[in-house]
Design a protein around this motif. Structure first.
Motif, PDB file in Angstrom:
ATOM      1  N   SER A  90      42.147  76.299   0.156  1.00  0.00           N
ATOM      2  CA  SER A  90      40.870  76.126  -0.547  1.00  0.00           C
ATOM      3  C   SER A  90      41.015  75.775  -2.017  1.00  0.00           C
ATOM      4  O   SER A  90      40.313  74.878  -2.504  1.00  0.00           O
ATOM      5  CB  SER A  90      39.990  77.369  -0.389  1.00  0.00           C
ATOM      6  N   PRO A  91      41.893  76.433  -2.772  1.00  0.00           N
ATOM      7  CA  PRO A  91      42.032  76.039  -4.178  1.00  0.00           C
ATOM      8  C   PRO A  91      42.494  74.591  -4.350  1.00  0.00           C
ATOM      9  O   PRO A  91      42.068  73.913  -5.273  1.00  0.00           O
ATOM     10  CB  PRO A  91      43.064  77.018  -4.741  1.00  0.00           C
ATOM     11  N   LEU A  92      43.358  74.139  -3.456  1.00  0.00           N
ATOM     12  CA  LEU A  92      43.787  72.746  -3.544  1.00  0.00           C
ATOM     13  C   LEU A  92      42.621  71.799  -3.286  1.00  0.00           C
ATOM     14  O   LEU A  92      42.418  70.828  -4.015  1.00  0.00           O
ATOM     15  CB  LEU A  92      44.913  72.460  -2.551  1.00  0.00           C
ATOM     16  N   PHE A  93      41.856  72.085  -2.249  1.00  0.00           N
ATOM     17  CA  PHE A  93      40.760  71.192  -1.867  1.00  0.00           C
ATOM     18  C   PHE A  93      39.600  71.282  -2.844  1.00  0.00           C
ATOM     19  O   PHE A  93      39.148  70.264  -3.368  1.00  0.00           O
ATOM     20  CB  PHE A  93      40.287  71.521  -0.451  1.00  0.00           C
ATOM     21  N   PHE A  94      39.107  72.484  -3.089  1.00  0.00           N
ATOM     22  CA  PHE A  94      37.861  72.654  -3.833  1.00  0.00           C
ATOM     23  C   PHE A  94      38.034  72.828  -5.344  1.00  0.00           C
ATOM     24  O   PHE A  94      37.205  72.351  -6.112  1.00  0.00           O
ATOM     25  CB  PHE A  94      37.071  73.853  -3.293  1.00  0.00           C
ATOM     26  N   VAL A  95      39.058  73.557  -5.775  1.00  0.00           N
ATOM     27  CA  VAL A  95      39.227  73.832  -7.203  1.00  0.00           C
ATOM     28  C   VAL A  95      39.993  72.690  -7.867  1.00  0.00           C
ATOM     29  O   VAL A  95      39.538  72.135  -8.871  1.00  0.00           O
ATOM     30  CB  VAL A  95      39.914  75.198  -7.433  1.00  0.00           C
ATOM     31  N   ALA A  96      41.146  72.321  -7.309  1.00  0.00           N
ATOM     32  CA  ALA A  96      41.909  71.200  -7.863  1.00  0.00           C
ATOM     33  C   ALA A  96      41.270  69.858  -7.497  1.00  0.00           C
ATOM     34  O   ALA A  96      41.604  68.846  -8.103  1.00  0.00           O
ATOM     35  CB  ALA A  96      43.350  71.243  -7.366  1.00  0.00           C
ATOM     36  N   ARG A  97      40.382  69.889  -6.510  1.00  0.00           N
ATOM     37  CA  ARG A  97      39.701  68.679  -6.029  1.00  0.00           C
ATOM     38  C   ARG A  97      40.703  67.637  -5.547  1.00  0.00           C
ATOM     39  O   ARG A  97      40.597  66.459  -5.844  1.00  0.00           O
ATOM     40  CB  ARG A  97      38.781  68.122  -7.110  1.00  0.00           C
ATOM     41  N   ARG A  98      41.666  68.151  -4.768  1.00  0.00           N
ATOM     42  CA  ARG A  98      42.714  67.292  -4.229  1.00  0.00           C
ATOM     43  C   ARG A  98      42.793  67.474  -2.710  1.00  0.00           C
ATOM     44  O   ARG A  98      43.714  68.115  -2.191  1.00  0.00           O
ATOM     45  CB  ARG A  98      44.059  67.611  -4.880  1.00  0.00           C
ATOM     46  N   PRO A  99      41.845  66.903  -1.985  1.00  0.00           N
ATOM     47  CA  PRO A  99      41.942  66.962  -0.529  1.00  0.00           C
ATOM     48  C   PRO A  99      43.241  66.374   0.017  1.00  0.00           C
ATOM     49  O   PRO A  99      43.701  66.790   1.076  1.00  0.00           O
ATOM     50  CB  PRO A  99      40.730  66.140  -0.069  1.00  0.00           C
ATOM     51  N   ASP A 100      43.836  65.424  -0.717  1.00  0.00           N
ATOM     52  CA  ASP A 100      45.108  64.862  -0.272  1.00  0.00           C
ATOM     53  C   ASP A 100      46.214  65.919  -0.326  1.00  0.00           C
ATOM     54  O   ASP A 100      47.017  66.029   0.608  1.00  0.00           O
ATOM     55  CB  ASP A 100      45.468  63.616  -1.082  1.00  0.00           C
ATOM     56  N   TRP A 101      46.258  66.718  -1.386  1.00  0.00           N
ATOM     57  CA  TRP A 101      47.242  67.792  -1.446  1.00  0.00           C
ATOM     58  C   TRP A 101      46.921  68.871  -0.419  1.00  0.00           C
ATOM     59  O   TRP A 101      47.825  69.449   0.189  1.00  0.00           O
ATOM     60  CB  TRP A 101      47.275  68.420  -2.829  1.00  0.00           C
ATOM     61  N   ALA A 102      45.648  69.157  -0.226  1.00  0.00           N
ATOM     62  CA  ALA A 102      45.246  70.154   0.764  1.00  0.00           C
ATOM     63  C   ALA A 102      45.674  69.726   2.161  1.00  0.00           C
ATOM     64  O   ALA A 102      46.029  70.567   2.996  1.00  0.00           O
ATOM     65  CB  ALA A 102      43.736  70.389   0.706  1.00  0.00           C
ATOM     66  N   VAL A 107      49.400  71.228   6.874  1.00  0.00           N
ATOM     67  CA  VAL A 107      50.501  71.179   7.850  1.00  0.00           C
ATOM     68  C   VAL A 107      51.168  72.552   7.943  1.00  0.00           C
ATOM     69  O   VAL A 107      51.429  73.064   9.044  1.00  0.00           O
ATOM     70  CB  VAL A 107      51.526  70.087   7.480  1.00  0.00           C
ATOM     71  N   PHE A 108      51.399  73.153   6.787  1.00  0.00           N
ATOM     72  CA  PHE A 108      52.047  74.470   6.754  1.00  0.00           C
ATOM     73  C   PHE A 108      51.093  75.562   7.250  1.00  0.00           C
ATOM     74  O   PHE A 108      51.524  76.495   7.936  1.00  0.00           O
ATOM     75  CB  PHE A 108      52.557  74.773   5.347  1.00  0.00           C
ATOM     76  N   LEU A 109      49.829  75.440   6.910  1.00  0.00           N
ATOM     77  CA  LEU A 109      48.830  76.387   7.411  1.00  0.00           C
ATOM     78  C   LEU A 109      48.783  76.336   8.929  1.00  0.00           C
ATOM     79  O   LEU A 109      48.843  77.366   9.595  1.00  0.00           O
ATOM     80  CB  LEU A 109      47.449  76.081   6.816  1.00  0.00           C
ATOM     81  N   TRP A 110      48.680  75.124   9.485  1.00  0.00           N
ATOM     82  CA  TRP A 110      48.619  74.975  10.940  1.00  0.00           C
ATOM     83  C   TRP A 110      49.880  75.555  11.589  1.00  0.00           C
ATOM     84  O   TRP A 110      49.779  76.289  12.584  1.00  0.00           O
ATOM     85  CB  TRP A 110      48.448  73.506  11.331  1.00  0.00           C
ATOM     86  N   ALA A 111      51.040  75.233  11.038  1.00  0.00           N
ATOM     87  CA  ALA A 111      52.297  75.750  11.600  1.00  0.00           C
ATOM     88  C   ALA A 111      52.332  77.271  11.552  1.00  0.00           C
ATOM     89  O   ALA A 111      52.817  77.922  12.498  1.00  0.00           O
ATOM     90  CB  ALA A 111      53.493  75.159  10.859  1.00  0.00           C
TER      91      ALA A 111
END
Length: 161
Positions: A90-102, A107-111
């Motif tokens: 969430s911080p990557l997607f919403f706070v950093a506003r980097r859906p590409d990094w999220a 991948v690691f979350l899913w794994a």
């Protein structure tokens, strides 16, 4: 048994609160181009509540079915690693506003969810089944994340303010 329930439930509540706190829905998010099949915004909070409750249930079932300290250690490691990746998205997607990094972090979350599902299923079939909604939702989230990245890239150089 009651201790495991309170610990797992408490951790699920903390993770849910952290996820909500690091997912500000601002005009930046509203302005993103999203696929028509994206669920409505109001659904995400309740969905995560159910999913975290299922994961907590799976953890308790796995803990109670474990016959030795090695199996319990595996559960603690699997859920601990998953918590780190859960908190990271969430911080990557919403706070950093980097859906590409999220998407990379996804991948690691899913794994970690898949590994946790296998670790739980080794000791409890029912516990493994309680992990399936989590695995399904995170799989769907990855597809949605990718669709958002494709529709809105590039993100590099955009001001996150």
């Amino acid at each position: 048994m009651q201790t495991a329930i309170f610990v797992a439930g408490g951790i699920a509540l903390v993770l849910g609160a952290l996820g909500g706190a690091t997912s500000p829905i601002t005009s930046w998010y509203d302005d993103l181009k999203k696929p028509r099949w994206q669920p409505p915004k109001w659904l995400f909070g309740p969905a995560w509540g159910v999913i975290l409750a299922c994961a907590a249930t799976a953890a308790v079932l796995g803990w109670n079915a474990s016959t030795g300290s090695a199996a319990r250690t595996d559960l603690l490691i699997a859920f601990g690693v998953n918590a780190v990746f859960f908190i990271g998205w969430s911080p990557l997607f919403f706070v950093a506003r980097r859906p590409d990094w999220a998407m990379i972090e996804w991948v690691f979350l899913w794994a970690s969810v898949a590994a946790g599902t296998l670790v739980v299923a080794r000791v409890s079939d029912l516990g493994g089944l309680f992990m399936v909604p989590y695995l399904a939702w995170v799989s769907f989230a990855g597809v949605l994340n990718r669709a958002i990245v494709i529709r809105n890239r590039p993100f590099a150089g955009r001001v996150a303010g």
